[in-house]
Motif scaffolding. Structure first.
Motif, mmCIF file in Angstrom:
data_model
loop_
_atom_site.group_PDB
_atom_site.id
_atom_site.type_symbol
_atom_site.label_atom_id
_atom_site.label_comp_id
_atom_site.label_asym_id
_atom_site.label_seq_id
_atom_site.Cartn_x
_atom_site.Cartn_y
_atom_site.Cartn_z
ATOM 1 N N ALA A 137 -2.105 -5.110 -8.963
ATOM 2 C CA ALA A 137 -0.783 -5.678 -9.130
ATOM 3 C C ALA A 137 0.159 -6.700 -8.793
ATOM 4 C CB ALA A 137 0.137 -4.716 -10.638
ATOM 5 N N LEU A 138 0.956 -5.685 -7.515
ATOM 6 C CA LEU A 138 1.677 -5.927 -6.644
ATOM 7 C C LEU A 138 1.037 -7.138 -5.829
ATOM 8 C CD1 LEU A 138 3.263 -2.814 -5.260
ATOM 9 C CD2 LEU A 138 4.662 -4.316 -6.363
ATOM 10 N N GLN B 207 0.456 -1.010 0.291
ATOM 11 C CA GLN B 207 -0.114 -0.155 0.096
ATOM 12 C C GLN B 207 1.169 0.794 -0.097
ATOM 13 O OE1 GLN B 207 -2.837 -0.588 2.844
ATOM 14 N NE2 GLN B 207 -3.692 1.364 1.737
ATOM 15 N N GLU B 208 1.822 0.815 0.832
ATOM 16 C CA GLU B 208 3.171 2.554 0.994
ATOM 17 C C GLU B 208 3.614 2.588 -0.117
ATOM 18 O OE1 GLU B 208 5.003 1.340 4.372
ATOM 19 O OE2 GLU B 208 3.550 1.392 5.549
ATOM 20 N N ALA B 209 4.077 1.403 -1.027
ATOM 21 C CA ALA B 209 4.838 1.179 -2.750
ATOM 22 C C ALA B 209 3.889 2.274 -3.316
ATOM 23 C CB ALA B 209 4.817 -0.031 -2.224
ATOM 24 N N ALA B 210 2.534 1.568 -3.506
ATOM 25 C CA ALA B 210 1.540 2.269 -4.018
ATOM 26 C C ALA B 210 1.113 3.974 -4.290
ATOM 27 C CB ALA B 210 0.091 1.393 -4.438
ATOM 28 N N ALA B 211 1.501 4.030 -3.327
ATOM 29 C CA ALA B 211 0.989 5.368 -2.857
ATOM 30 C C ALA B 211 1.945 6.756 -2.989
ATOM 31 C CB ALA B 211 1.113 5.336 -1.429
ATOM 32 N N ALA C 224 -5.307 13.958 -12.526
ATOM 33 C CA ALA C 224 -5.663 13.423 -10.966
ATOM 34 C C ALA C 224 -5.566 11.273 -10.874
ATOM 35 C CB ALA C 224 -6.449 14.344 -9.985
ATOM 36 N N TYR C 225 -7.635 11.851 -12.190
ATOM 37 C CA TYR C 225 -7.403 10.481 -12.188
ATOM 38 C C TYR C 225 -6.270 9.193 -12.532
ATOM 39 C CZ TYR C 225 -11.084 6.720 -13.859
ATOM 40 O OH TYR C 225 -11.553 5.535 -13.831
ATOM 41 N N ARG C 226 -5.403 9.719 -13.375
ATOM 42 C CA ARG C 226 -4.898 9.301 -13.499
ATOM 43 C C ARG C 226 -2.860 8.626 -12.731
ATOM 44 N NH1 ARG C 226 -5.045 10.908 -19.240
ATOM 45 N NH2 ARG C 226 -5.443 9.235 -20.190
ATOM 46 N N ARG C 227 -3.175 9.100 -11.737
ATOM 47 C CA ARG C 227 -2.598 9.342 -10.615
ATOM 48 C C ARG C 227 -3.458 8.265 -9.404
ATOM 49 N NH1 ARG C 227 -0.766 14.199 -10.922
ATOM 50 N NH2 ARG C 227 -2.374 15.196 -9.571
ATOM 51 N N HIS C 228 -4.817 8.650 -9.573
ATOM 52 C CA HIS C 228 -5.562 7.658 -8.289
ATOM 53 C C HIS C 228 -5.230 6.327 -9.274
ATOM 54 C CE1 HIS C 228 -8.847 5.977 -6.164
ATOM 55 N NE2 HIS C 228 -9.504 5.965 -7.995
ATOM 56 N N LEU C 229 -5.688 6.352 -10.563
ATOM 57 C CA LEU C 229 -5.228 4.820 -11.062
ATOM 58 C C LEU C 229 -4.236 3.795 -10.929
ATOM 59 C CD1 LEU C 229 -7.578 4.820 -14.574
ATOM 60 C CD2 LEU C 229 -8.179 3.476 -12.416
ATOM 61 N N GLU D 20 -1.931 4.238 -8.577
ATOM 62 C CA GLU D 20 -1.944 3.694 -7.355
ATOM 63 C C GLU D 20 -3.203 3.014 -7.172
ATOM 64 O OE1 GLU D 20 -2.193 7.127 -4.361
ATOM 65 O OE2 GLU D 20 -2.477 5.732 -3.081
ATOM 66 N N VAL D 21 -4.380 2.658 -7.318
ATOM 67 C CA VAL D 21 -5.107 1.570 -7.206
ATOM 68 C C VAL D 21 -4.531 0.776 -8.494
ATOM 69 C CG1 VAL D 21 -7.321 0.553 -7.240
ATOM 70 C CG2 VAL D 21 -7.163 2.928 -6.637
#
Lengths: 165, 291
Positions: free
Chosen positions: B277-278, B244-248, B264-269, B271-272
């Motif tokens: 995937a991890l 979670q921290e890494a994806a953030a 902003a939406y792309r950054r959100h995607l 991260e999620v």
């Protein structure tokens, strides 16, 4: 500058020899030069799937190939699906029975896409059918009838295959 | 919409193609045609010469070399790749990504070399090639050379190759058996270019912790984006909150904005999808999540 080439290809089992401008797409060649207007052109840039045909047994967008690239190839179009006596292909019959078409514009591409798909996956799930059809746009039906027709056709073709064996 | 007039050439060998390419000023190479043909039909591209590579058999192959590398000829079709046993067995990341590349009818024609050279920012195969640290092999009449995939994108939709050069193959060392791979993307419709895509490769050490990671995003910038911060953050971890921290850290990336999505939406995607995937890759590597 008009550059032409002589090409030879088999379409639905019939051999054709023609001289064609090198820039003509395979879709236009089929429609304008061979008179096979069953293959429809919607977007002409590979998005709508209406012009899908089989090239050496594999589905391809005929708007994204040049006719000269099909030199020596075996092409199958929607005109070749029904039997010589007019008997519909099981897929065509299933489309008819399940209201898989309204205006009919996308139908040739839907059928040719599904011919290849059902050959490799005779017993697909609904999700797989929807994924297989994701590259074919229909603006009338909402896809419900088309998906139902594909699943129905798969069942008919499996039954037919069992009957033959 | 019809292609503009051009001289058409269909050489039978790479040498013939290289000679033609070197002798023409405004030529385009035609690979699978799933991007160039639309551009010709719409007349966005108006080359004087089309050099069709489809009849050059020597450019179509998938090999596992004695040195253990996998080599893929530039004219290998996406469909052939998806069906190749060695790709299936040794490179599950590519297999998973290929399912997202267009549709069956376009994969039947589209090639790996074409995807790499067209270099659409949201295309799947450049992301995979970057995640695998692939080497791109190019050739011209002046000779052959190689580029690391990291150096291959010059800028938006432009590979760092010269006008007289042809990409002949890519090669890479497959990750060891037992590694975990995941390719995850979000697209509005199956088969569309991704809004954001992510490729993850993880290898666990004997202690169950991650000792090697590769994380690459697609769709966020002009080319595939290696996420060194994510890789560093997961290395040594055993999943869980570390992921979670890494994806953030994807929240920090400079994501592009276009008609499909805001940055902003792309950054959100990013991260999620990276988090997902991890998790998936870690599970596939046989990892057991720390609390």
């Amino acid at each position: 500058m008009t550059e032409t080439r002589k090409i030879e290809m088999t379409v639905n089992g019939v051999r054709h020899q023609l001289e064609i401008e090198t820039r003509v797409t395979l879709a236009d060649c089929l429609r304008h030069h061979l008179g096979l207007t069953g293959t429809h052109l919607g977007c002409e840039h590979g998005v709508c799937g209406a012009c899908t045909i089989l090239v050496d047994g594999q589905a391809a967008r005929s708007c994204l190939m040049l006719a000269v690239q099909a030199d020596g190839a075996a092409i199958a179009t929607v005109e070749g699906l029904a039997g010589d006596d007019g008997t519909l292909h099981p897929l065509q019959q299933a489309f008819h029975d399940n209201h898989g078409l309204q205006c009919g514009f996308c139908t040739p591409g839907m059928l040719m896409t599904l011919v290849e798909f059902l050959e490799s996956n005779p017993d697909p799930s609904e999700t797989e059918v929807r994924e297989a059809l994701s590259g074919n746009l229909c603006r009338c039906t909402g896809y419900q009838g088309i998906v139902a027709a594909a699943l129905d056709a798969a069942q008919r073709m499996r039954a037919q295959a069992v009957g033959l064996s | 919409m019809k292609p503009p007039p051009f001289h058409y050439h269909d050489p039978r060998s790479l040498d013939q193609a290289l000679a033609l390419l070197a002798s023409r000023d405004n030529a385009k190479l035609l690979a699978g045609g799933q991007s160039l043909m639309p551009m010709l039909n719409m007349r966005f591209a108006q080359p004087d010469d089309i050099i069709d590579l489809n009849r050059i058999e020597e450019l179509s192959f998938v090999r596992h070399t004695e040195g253990g590398r996998i080599e893929i000829g530039a004219m290998t079709r996406q469909r052939e790749l998806a069906d190749a046993a060695v790709i299936h067995d040794r490179c599950p990341l590519m297999c998973e990504a290929l399912r997202h590349v267009g549709h069956r009818a376009t994969r039947n024609r589209g090639t790996i070399g074409g995807s790499l050279c067209h270099l659409d920012p949201a295309a799947e195969l450049p992301v995979v090639a970057m995640a695998l640290d692939a080497t791109v092999h190019v050739q011209s009449r002046r000779g052959a050379r190689t580029l690391a995939m990291a150096e291959f994108p010059a800028f938006y939709m432009t590979p760092a190759i010269e006008p007289d050069e042809i990409v002949t193959k890519i090669s890479f060392e497959p990750w060891p058996a037992g590694h975990g791979a995941a390719f995850v993307e979000f697209a509005r419709r199956h088969g569309d270019f991704a809004v954001v895509a992510v490729a993850v490769l993880l290898e666990l050490g004997g202690d169950g912790a991650i000792h090697r990671a590769s994380v690459v995003l697609g769709g966020v910038g002009p080319g595939p984006l290696r996420c060194a911060a994510v890789e560093a953050a997961v290395t040594g971890s055993r999943g869980g909150s570390a992921f979670q921290e890494a994806a953030a850290t994807c929240g920090e990336i400079d994501a592009m904005e276009d008609v499909h999505a805001s940055s902003a939406y792309r950054r959100h995607l990013a991260e999620v999808l990276t988090h997902r995937a991890l998790d998936t890759a870690f599970t596939r590597a046989g990892g057991e999540r720390a609390s």
